[in-house]
Design an enzyme around this catalytic site. Structure first.
Site, short mmCIF file in Angstrom:
data_model
loop_
_atom_site.label_atom_id
_atom_site.label_comp_id
_atom_site.label_asym_id
_atom_site.label_seq_id
_atom_site.Cartn_x
_atom_site.Cartn_y
_atom_site.Cartn_z
N LEU A 1 -22.03 2.22 -2.95
CA LEU A 1 -23.21 2.03 -2.11
C LEU A 1 -23.52 3.22 -1.21
O LEU A 1 -24.58 3.27 -0.59
CB LEU A 1 -23.04 0.77 -1.25
CG LEU A 1 -23.17 -0.56 -2.02
CD1 LEU A 1 -22.64 -1.72 -1.19
CD2 LEU A 1 -24.62 -0.81 -2.43
N GLY B 1 -24.18 5.98 -2.41
CA GLY B 1 -25.13 6.75 -3.20
C GLY B 1 -24.54 7.97 -3.88
O GLY B 1 -25.25 8.69 -4.59
N LYS B 2 -23.24 8.18 -3.70
CA LYS B 2 -22.64 9.41 -4.24
C LYS B 2 -22.62 9.45 -5.77
O LYS B 2 -22.47 10.50 -6.37
CB LYS B 2 -21.21 9.58 -3.71
CG LYS B 2 -20.22 8.55 -4.21
CD LYS B 2 -18.80 8.85 -3.74
CE LYS B 2 -18.67 8.66 -2.26
NZ LYS B 2 -17.28 8.82 -1.80
N TYR C 1 0.85 -1.19 0.00
CA TYR C 1 0.00 0.00 0.00
C TYR C 1 0.89 1.25 0.00
O TYR C 1 1.71 1.45 0.90
CB TYR C 1 -0.91 0.04 1.22
CG TYR C 1 -2.03 -0.99 1.23
CD1 TYR C 1 -2.25 -1.83 0.14
CD2 TYR C 1 -2.86 -1.13 2.33
CE1 TYR C 1 -3.28 -2.76 0.15
CE2 TYR C 1 -3.89 -2.06 2.35
CZ TYR C 1 -4.09 -2.88 1.26
OH TYR C 1 -5.10 -3.81 1.28
N LEU D 1 -18.45 -1.18 1.12
CA LEU D 1 -19.37 -0.19 0.56
C LEU D 1 -19.33 -0.20 -0.97
O LEU D 1 -19.64 0.81 -1.62
CB LEU D 1 -19.03 1.21 1.09
CG LEU D 1 -19.22 1.38 2.60
CD1 LEU D 1 -18.74 2.75 3.05
CD2 LEU D 1 -20.68 1.17 2.98
#
Length: 327
Positions: A213, A215-216, A53, A208
């Site tokens: 999820l 909703g953006k 990462y 998400l």
């Protein structure tokens, strides 16, 4: 925050984990500090990272923050090894590579041990028993307290977990980490049944749906500050912007409206409370987003909402999953 046992072990972790995928790249030290402090103050303990990462910067940043911001003893640190930034060979599960990678992770984290150490992916070119021996050596030496795997499919997980249970002296797999959300339920086909049967705890990544999820992305324009608008993250989000995903997101939004909560809370509560799940790993962009996600602690979805979400997101599993004895 409620604590759960990680698989069939004595280790307890917060039932929401903090992900660090973007640390050291999109998330700078100031935002990372706010995220970690917010998570810790909410009772969170499980922090998930990996040696690749940010090309190691995520671990390095987490180590600096543990040195002065949050006590090491209050956190359960999970990291991963085996993913190699090499186009010719993406994964290396050899004992030599894994143990060297663990030593490098410990140096970056500034600690003498990690609490959970995962093999990042299955390496078909290395005998599985060699890969698993590296996990045993890491635990025996005290450099890792528990071990697990990541991105293993059903038969790979079952083989690995069974091998570890087959003889004294081997350390049982504590956990497995894979993507799992209302938009990606593929783990339910074979991975979850194997994990439940063998006592391996599931740590869902991208709970998400890679941010979809929340909703953006329901509007016509992609929010400019979202991952979908990021040059290197847009391909990661794109697979979940189709019509099927849109129907699921609409159902989540409808449920959220009915419960007077956010779509984030609904989607996260659904995956958090699935059988076999220990702690979804949330990768928030800032402390405000994380606080919104952590507010799910007080939410339990009504059964009728769960059934409706199950129905609208149901994956197609036929042969050989179908019960042919009824035919």
């Amino acid at each position: 925050m409620e604590q759960r046992h990680l698989g069939r072990t004595g280790l307890r972790v917060s039932r929401i984990g903090l992900g660090t995928l973007t640390w050291g790249r999109d998330t700078d030290e100031h935002d990372a500090a706010d995220l970690l402090k917010t998570f810790w103050e909410a009772g969170g303990t499980l922090v998930d990272t990996a040696d690749v990462y940010g090309d190691g910067e995520a671990e390095y940043l987490l180590g600096r923050l543990m040195d002065g911001l949050v006590p090491r003893r209050d956190l359960v640190i999970s990291t991963k090894a085996g993913s190699v930034p090499d186009p010719d060979r993406r994964f290396d599960g050899s004992r030599g590579h894994l143990l060297s990678a663990l030593d490098a992770s410990l140096a970056r984290l500034g600690t003498d041990h990690v609490d959970v150490w995962h093999v990042h992916a299955y390496d078909p070119e290395t005998p599985l028993e060699e890969t698993l021996h590296a996990l045993d050596l890491a635990v025996a030496s005290g450099r890792a307290r528990y071990a697990g795997v990541s991105n293993f499919c059903g038969w790979q997980l079952a083989k690995a977990a069974t091998w570890q249970l087959a003889a004294p002296g081997r350390n049982r797999l504590a956990s497995t980490q894979l993507e799992y959300s209302l938009l990606q339920r593929g783990v339910e086909r074979e991975v979850l049944p194997a994990a439940l049967d063998l006592g391996v705890g599931l740590l869902p990544s991208s709970p998400l749906g890679r941010g979809v999820l929340t909703g953006k992305y329901r509007g016509e324009a992609t929010p400019p500050d979202s991952r979908g608008a990021s040059e290197h993250m847009a391909p990661f989000v794109a697979p979940y912007l189709d019509d099927t995903a849109s129907r699921i997101v609409d159902a989540v939004a409808t449920a959220a409206d009915g419960l007077a909560v956010s779509p984030t809370q609904v989607a996260l509560a659904w995956v958090r409370d699935r059988p076999g799940v220990v702690a979804p790993i949330v990768g928030a962009r800032n402390a405000q987003q994380l606080t919104a996600a952590l507010s799910v602690e007080a939410l339990s979805l009504p059964d009728e909402i769960c059934r409706a979400l199950d129905d609208v997101s149901a994956p197609v599993h036929r042969y050989p999953d179908h019960d042919w004895s009824t035919l």
